[in-house]
Design a protein around this motif. Structure first.
Motif, PDB file in Angstrom:
ATOM      1  N   VAL A  14       0.845  -1.190   0.000  1.00 53.91           N
ATOM      2  CA  VAL A  14       0.000   0.000   0.000  1.00 53.91           C
ATOM      3  C   VAL A  14       0.880   1.240   0.000  1.00 53.91           C
ATOM      4  O   VAL A  14       1.840   1.340   0.753  1.00 53.91           O
ATOM      5  CB  VAL A  14      -0.924  -0.001   1.239  1.00 53.91           C
ATOM      6  CG1 VAL A  14      -1.718   1.294   1.297  1.00 53.91           C
ATOM      7  CG2 VAL A  14      -1.841  -1.207   1.198  1.00 53.91           C
ATOM      8  N   SER A  26       2.415   4.678   0.757  1.00 54.67           N
ATOM      9  CA  SER A  26       2.440   5.465   1.983  1.00 54.67           C
ATOM     10  C   SER A  26       3.557   6.488   1.897  1.00 54.67           C
ATOM     11  O   SER A  26       4.469   6.366   1.076  1.00 54.67           O
ATOM     12  CB  SER A  26       2.641   4.572   3.207  1.00 54.67           C
ATOM     13  OG  SER A  26       3.897   3.931   3.155  1.00 54.67           O
ATOM     14  N   THR A  58       5.671   9.630   4.633  1.00 57.44           N
ATOM     15  CA  THR A  58       5.808  10.235   5.954  1.00 57.44           C
ATOM     16  C   THR A  58       6.105  11.715   5.797  1.00 57.44           C
ATOM     17  O   THR A  58       6.967  12.115   5.014  1.00 57.44           O
ATOM     18  CB  THR A  58       6.943   9.555   6.743  1.00 57.44           C
ATOM     19  OG1 THR A  58       6.606   8.184   6.962  1.00 57.44           O
ATOM     20  CG2 THR A  58       7.153  10.237   8.088  1.00 57.44           C
ATOM     21  N   TYR A  75      -7.405  12.148   1.437  1.00 54.98           N
ATOM     22  CA  TYR A  75      -7.839  10.750   1.423  1.00 54.98           C
ATOM     23  C   TYR A  75      -9.047  10.542   0.512  1.00 54.98           C
ATOM     24  O   TYR A  75      -9.217   9.459  -0.062  1.00 54.98           O
ATOM     25  CB  TYR A  75      -8.152  10.282   2.837  1.00 54.98           C
ATOM     26  CG  TYR A  75      -6.929  10.081   3.697  1.00 54.98           C
ATOM     27  CD1 TYR A  75      -5.837   9.378   3.221  1.00 54.98           C
ATOM     28  CD2 TYR A  75      -6.860  10.608   4.983  1.00 54.98           C
ATOM     29  CE1 TYR A  75      -4.707   9.200   4.002  1.00 54.98           C
ATOM     30  CE2 TYR A  75      -5.733  10.426   5.768  1.00 54.98           C
ATOM     31  CZ  TYR A  75      -4.661   9.721   5.271  1.00 54.98           C
ATOM     32  OH  TYR A  75      -3.545   9.541   6.043  1.00 54.98           O
ATOM     33  N   GLU A 113      -6.266   5.092  -1.583  1.00 53.49           N
ATOM     34  CA  GLU A 113      -5.303   3.989  -1.570  1.00 53.49           C
ATOM     35  C   GLU A 113      -4.001   4.355  -0.867  1.00 53.49           C
ATOM     36  O   GLU A 113      -3.161   3.479  -0.609  1.00 53.49           O
ATOM     37  CB  GLU A 113      -4.989   3.564  -3.012  1.00 53.49           C
ATOM     38  CG  GLU A 113      -4.040   4.483  -3.783  1.00 53.49           C
ATOM     39  CD  GLU A 113      -4.680   5.793  -4.269  1.00 53.49           C
ATOM     40  OE1 GLU A 113      -3.987   6.565  -4.957  1.00 53.49           O
ATOM     41  OE2 GLU A 113      -5.860   6.038  -3.963  1.00 53.49           O
ATOM     42  N   SER A 125      -1.614   6.304   2.298  1.00 56.78           N
ATOM     43  CA  SER A 125      -1.608   6.515   3.747  1.00 56.78           C
ATOM     44  C   SER A 125      -0.518   7.515   4.089  1.00 56.78           C
ATOM     45  O   SER A 125       0.615   7.411   3.593  1.00 56.78           O
ATOM     46  CB  SER A 125      -1.352   5.188   4.474  1.00 56.78           C
ATOM     47  OG  SER A 125      -1.232   5.396   5.868  1.00 56.78           O
ATOM     48  N   ARG A 144       1.650   9.248   7.137  1.00 59.77           N
ATOM     49  CA  ARG A 144       2.092   9.261   8.539  1.00 59.77           C
ATOM     50  C   ARG A 144       2.645  10.648   8.834  1.00 59.77           C
ATOM     51  O   ARG A 144       3.488  11.159   8.093  1.00 59.77           O
ATOM     52  CB  ARG A 144       3.169   8.216   8.782  1.00 59.77           C
ATOM     53  CG  ARG A 144       3.761   8.263  10.188  1.00 59.77           C
ATOM     54  CD  ARG A 144       4.821   7.205  10.403  1.00 59.77           C
ATOM     55  NE  ARG A 144       5.491   7.386  11.671  1.00 59.77           N
ATOM     56  CZ  ARG A 144       6.609   8.095  11.836  1.00 59.77           C
ATOM     57  NH1 ARG A 144       7.178   8.689  10.797  1.00 59.77           N
ATOM     58  NH2 ARG A 144       7.158   8.223  13.035  1.00 59.77           N
TER      59      ARG A 144
END
Length: 296
Positions: A92, A94, A96, A116, A121, A123, A125
């Motif tokens: 997935v 992602s 940061t 989002y 799909e 993410s 952080r």
């Protein structure tokens, strides 16, 4: 064309340069510190120039080492992203993002839902640690949103937000100002900055009010969101950034005092290491972030 490149030594160098530690690089690559040191010395001999300054406590990059790290780190990053895109079952996506706690709490997180909606799909952080992350040395961080100053050399700037400071308070607190010539003032006590005291003095001078004096009650907080919560609860007037206060004003929690009076602040810079912006999740986030900032 590539037959003479010392790839093992370059990989060892990249890890040691990013971590600024031969021991940490050895742990990352599952070899011994001696092996890392040997590879680095071979690379220095091959190049004919030192890449590290050996110190009593760890190592530091030379100017040549910094330039080589920028090139090698970016190239390896591109390879990792391309290889990941070719895997049959990709992980997935992602990324940061590192920023200040106040910017995250008061600006980024209230808006991240829109990201989002566009990219379910992916993410994100969000890292709000007090320690400033060196993007050149920490491959785990993709984007930095930094406050103030000149961005460090070697990073790519992808726009930013320029703030202005104004005074805000709860509506009922503002209504009582005429009967209160010495209101309680709220600010943020940053240990390494004189921005708030100077801005309070500049705002009061422009507004023609004598709020700053020996008997003035000033309550400082470590973070801007604490200061604004205190002001929203009617505890005083807060000197706040136009960027981080926007959400509280929109929700009716705070209102401006003399909205025609503001003083300049700093800029929030959006930064990546060269090449990181080509990573699809990072590219998507930067495009969304730019649109959000331009909409202000």
């Amino acid at each position: 064309m590539f037959a003479d490149l010392p790839l093992t030594a370059l990989r060892s160098f990249e890890s040691a340069a990013r971590r600024l530690s031969f021991k940490a690089a050895a742990e990352e690559l599952h070899v011994t510190p001696t092996a890392i040191s040997h590879q680095v010395r071979q690379l220095e001999a091959w190049l004919g120039t030192p890449l590290f300054e050996r110190r009593a406590r760890g190592v530091a990059l030379t100017g040549e080492g910094r330039r080589l790290f920028d090139a090698v780190h970016g190239a390896l990053l591109d390879i990792v992203h391309r290889v990941d895109s070719l895997r049959p079952q990709r992980s997935v996506g992602s990324l940061t993002v590192t920023t200040t706690a106040s910017f995250a709490a008061l600006w980024l997180i209230p808006r991240i839902g829109r990201f989002y909606q566009q990219h379910p799909e992916l993410s994100v952080r969000i890292d709000t640690g007090a320690q400033v992350v060196d993007l050149n040395l920490d491959a785990g961080v993709d984007v930095a949103i930094r406050y103030g100053g000149t961005p460090p050399s070697g990073l790519v700037r992808h726009g930013g937000l320029r703030e202005r400071f104004g005074v805000y308070g709860a509506s009922d607190r503002i209504e009582r100002l005429a009967a209160d010539p010495a209101p309680t003032l709220i600010g943020v006590a940053w240990g390494d900055s004189t921005l708030y005291p100077c801005s309070w003095a500049a705002w009061c001078e422009r507004a023609g009010v004598a709020w700053l004096g020996p008997d003035t009650v000033v309550r400082d907080y470590d973070e801007e969101h604490y200061a604004m919560h205190a002001a929203g609860a009617g505890q005083g007037l807060v000197l706040a950034s136009s960027i981080v206060v926007a959400g509280s004003v929109a929700r009716g929690l705070l209102a401006p005092v003399r909205p025609d009076i503001t003083v300049p602040g700093e800029t929030y810079h959006v930064l990546t290491v060269p090449g990181r912006e080509r990573h699809p999740p990072v590219r998507a986030f930067l495009r969304w972030l730019d649109a959000e900032m331009r909409a202000l």
